[in-house]
Enzyme design. Sequence first.
Site, PDB file in Angstrom:
ATOM      1  N   ASP A   1       1.070  -5.017   8.359  1.00 40.32           N
ATOM      2  CA  ASP A   1      -0.062  -4.137   8.114  1.00 40.32           C
ATOM      3  C   ASP A   1      -1.294  -5.028   7.994  1.00 40.32           C
ATOM      4  O   ASP A   1      -1.412  -5.839   7.072  1.00 40.32           O
ATOM      5  CB  ASP A   1       0.173  -3.357   6.817  1.00 40.32           C
ATOM      6  CG  ASP A   1      -0.962  -2.391   6.483  1.00 40.32           C
ATOM      7  OD1 ASP A   1      -2.096  -2.628   6.927  1.00 40.32           O
ATOM      8  OD2 ASP A   1      -0.716  -1.421   5.751  1.00 40.32           O
TER       9      ASP A   1
ATOM     10  N   TYR B   1     -11.727   1.495  10.101  1.00 38.27           N
ATOM     11  CA  TYR B   1     -12.894   1.968   9.350  1.00 38.27           C
ATOM     12  C   TYR B   1     -13.292   1.027   8.223  1.00 38.27           C
ATOM     13  O   TYR B   1     -14.263   1.288   7.516  1.00 38.27           O
ATOM     14  CB  TYR B   1     -12.670   3.377   8.794  1.00 38.27           C
ATOM     15  CG  TYR B   1     -11.319   3.629   8.169  1.00 38.27           C
ATOM     16  CD1 TYR B   1     -11.012   3.165   6.895  1.00 38.27           C
ATOM     17  CD2 TYR B   1     -10.345   4.334   8.853  1.00 38.27           C
ATOM     18  CE1 TYR B   1      -9.775   3.401   6.325  1.00 38.27           C
ATOM     19  CE2 TYR B   1      -9.104   4.577   8.308  1.00 38.27           C
ATOM     20  CZ  TYR B   1      -8.815   4.113   7.034  1.00 38.27           C
ATOM     21  OH  TYR B   1      -7.580   4.331   6.481  1.00 38.27           O
ATOM     22  N   LYS B   2     -12.578  -0.076   8.053  1.00 38.03           N
ATOM     23  CA  LYS B   2     -12.947  -1.045   7.015  1.00 38.03           C
ATOM     24  C   LYS B   2     -13.889  -2.080   7.628  1.00 38.03           C
ATOM     25  O   LYS B   2     -15.075  -1.832   7.812  1.00 38.03           O
ATOM     26  CB  LYS B   2     -11.694  -1.681   6.426  1.00 38.03           C
ATOM     27  CG  LYS B   2     -10.728  -0.678   5.785  1.00 38.03           C
ATOM     28  CD  LYS B   2      -9.529  -1.368   5.193  1.00 38.03           C
ATOM     29  CE  LYS B   2      -8.450  -0.395   4.745  1.00 38.03           C
ATOM     30  NZ  LYS B   2      -8.877   0.547   3.708  1.00 38.03           N
TER      31      LYS B   2
ATOM     32  N   ARG C   1     -12.494  -3.216  -7.989  1.00 37.85           N
ATOM     33  CA  ARG C   1     -12.310  -3.980  -6.755  1.00 37.85           C
ATOM     34  C   ARG C   1     -13.642  -4.145  -6.048  1.00 37.85           C
ATOM     35  O   ARG C   1     -14.373  -3.175  -5.837  1.00 37.85           O
ATOM     36  CB  ARG C   1     -11.301  -3.269  -5.849  1.00 37.85           C
ATOM     37  CG  ARG C   1     -10.788  -4.128  -4.713  1.00 37.85           C
ATOM     38  CD  ARG C   1      -9.712  -3.411  -3.920  1.00 37.85           C
ATOM     39  NE  ARG C   1     -10.245  -2.254  -3.217  1.00 37.85           N
ATOM     40  CZ  ARG C   1      -9.570  -1.576  -2.282  1.00 37.85           C
ATOM     41  NH1 ARG C   1      -8.344  -1.938  -1.974  1.00 37.85           N
ATOM     42  NH2 ARG C   1     -10.110  -0.532  -1.673  1.00 37.85           N
TER      43      ARG C   1
ATOM     44  N   PHE D   1       0.835  -1.192   0.000  1.00 40.31           N
ATOM     45  CA  PHE D   1       0.000   0.000   0.000  1.00 40.31           C
ATOM     46  C   PHE D   1       0.879   1.256   0.000  1.00 40.31           C
ATOM     47  O   PHE D   1       1.936   1.273   0.631  1.00 40.31           O
ATOM     48  CB  PHE D   1      -0.924  -0.008   1.216  1.00 40.31           C
ATOM     49  CG  PHE D   1      -1.989   1.038   1.153  1.00 40.31           C
ATOM     50  CD1 PHE D   1      -3.091   0.861   0.349  1.00 40.31           C
ATOM     51  CD2 PHE D   1      -1.876   2.207   1.886  1.00 40.31           C
ATOM     52  CE1 PHE D   1      -4.087   1.839   0.264  1.00 40.31           C
ATOM     53  CE2 PHE D   1      -2.855   3.192   1.812  1.00 40.31           C
ATOM     54  CZ  PHE D   1      -3.959   3.006   1.002  1.00 40.31           C
TER      55      PHE D   1
END
Length: 410
Positions: free
Chosen positions: A207, A232-233, A381, A130
């Site tokens: 991560d 927040y995912k 995605r 990322f």
Amino acid sequence: MTSTAATPATPAGLDAADPLAAYRDRYVGSETPLVYFDGNSLGRPLRVTAARLAEFVDEAWGGRLIRGWDEEWLELPTRLGDTIGRVCLGAAPGQTIVADSTTVLLYKLLRAAVDARPEGRTIVLDRDNFPTDRYVAQGVARECGLTLRWVEVDPDGGVTPEALAAALDDEPAVVLLSHVAYRSAWLADLPALTAIAHDAGALVLWDLCHSAGVVPTALDEAGVDLAVGCTYKYLNGGPGSPAFCYVADRWQEELAQPVTGWMGAALPFEMGPDFQPAQGIRRMLSGTPPVVGILAMRDQLALLEEVGVDAVRAKSVALTEQAIAWAEELLGEHGVRLASPRDPDRRGGHLTLDHPDMRAVTAALWDRDVIPDFRAPQGLRLGLSPLSTSYDELWRGLELVREELARLAR
């Protein structure tokens, strides 16, 4: 829909057989026709969260005011950290804390790990990690005079044990890896990669942003040193909700985190002249805890504990398997290609479909209340949050992807 071996049931039949289907009604917006394929970027809020936030404003904040710090708020970062550790990470108490953003916590842990390995000369990470991970590593390398060593990966896959072993030199300080690749959803072999890095003398920083809450993780059992993840995912903490970090017990007294603020001090309210770190995981704090940002994730964590992350993972695998089957049925004639691992044991909670027109398709879908994500150069995605995504929603969304591809092909 056609009936084939790949699609043995209708969407309605799959929803009827889904043991977790009833939980979907607990989420705001689940009653609407909107198709949400971006739960791995921002999870839907739970209905109960609105009441919790209103109650906090009226009673805790408005009623207790500054007394709230002594009564509860100061302990929220460690209390919620322990809950995340227990429910999602396979981590014993006292090793996880909620604080700051993912980027800030990555910097703290990476810089502290580098300082704990003064003989190390390299930070090892993959080229498709990322952006934040790569950018933070570049900054720490500049600060500390280190070299970045890149693991070359297949963009449709991720870091394998063989690829990591080939990239390690004789002077690694830290290996920085993502448990689930943000683009392809490659699910890394966390125990094996951790062991390889340790054998080379490096610390490992994981991560967990795309795995926390959707893929069971046994950090203690695997001997992980350090980890960071967002909330927040799949933890549904809301936009910009604070991240968490994990520091194994054995490292807590040795690591010196670089952003020394008053909340990480042993006696913050003594306001002493010099910084003395707190004992244990609290030393990872810097500034005032983001109390309001912590509130929403408590509801999703309670739900995850009720359901169990293993059950969530089973639904996630079933959803992504069905998505692949339906994508091949509906989109194969348009040349859409799966850009994620086909093996569910090597795939996280999302998947990516490649086609040259996917940027335009994504923009058109957003206008039709179908919300996927686009990932360059040409990936659509699908982030399928297991507790809030139905099979009917999945089927309707893929049908509209087909419509848009057909329209663009005319």
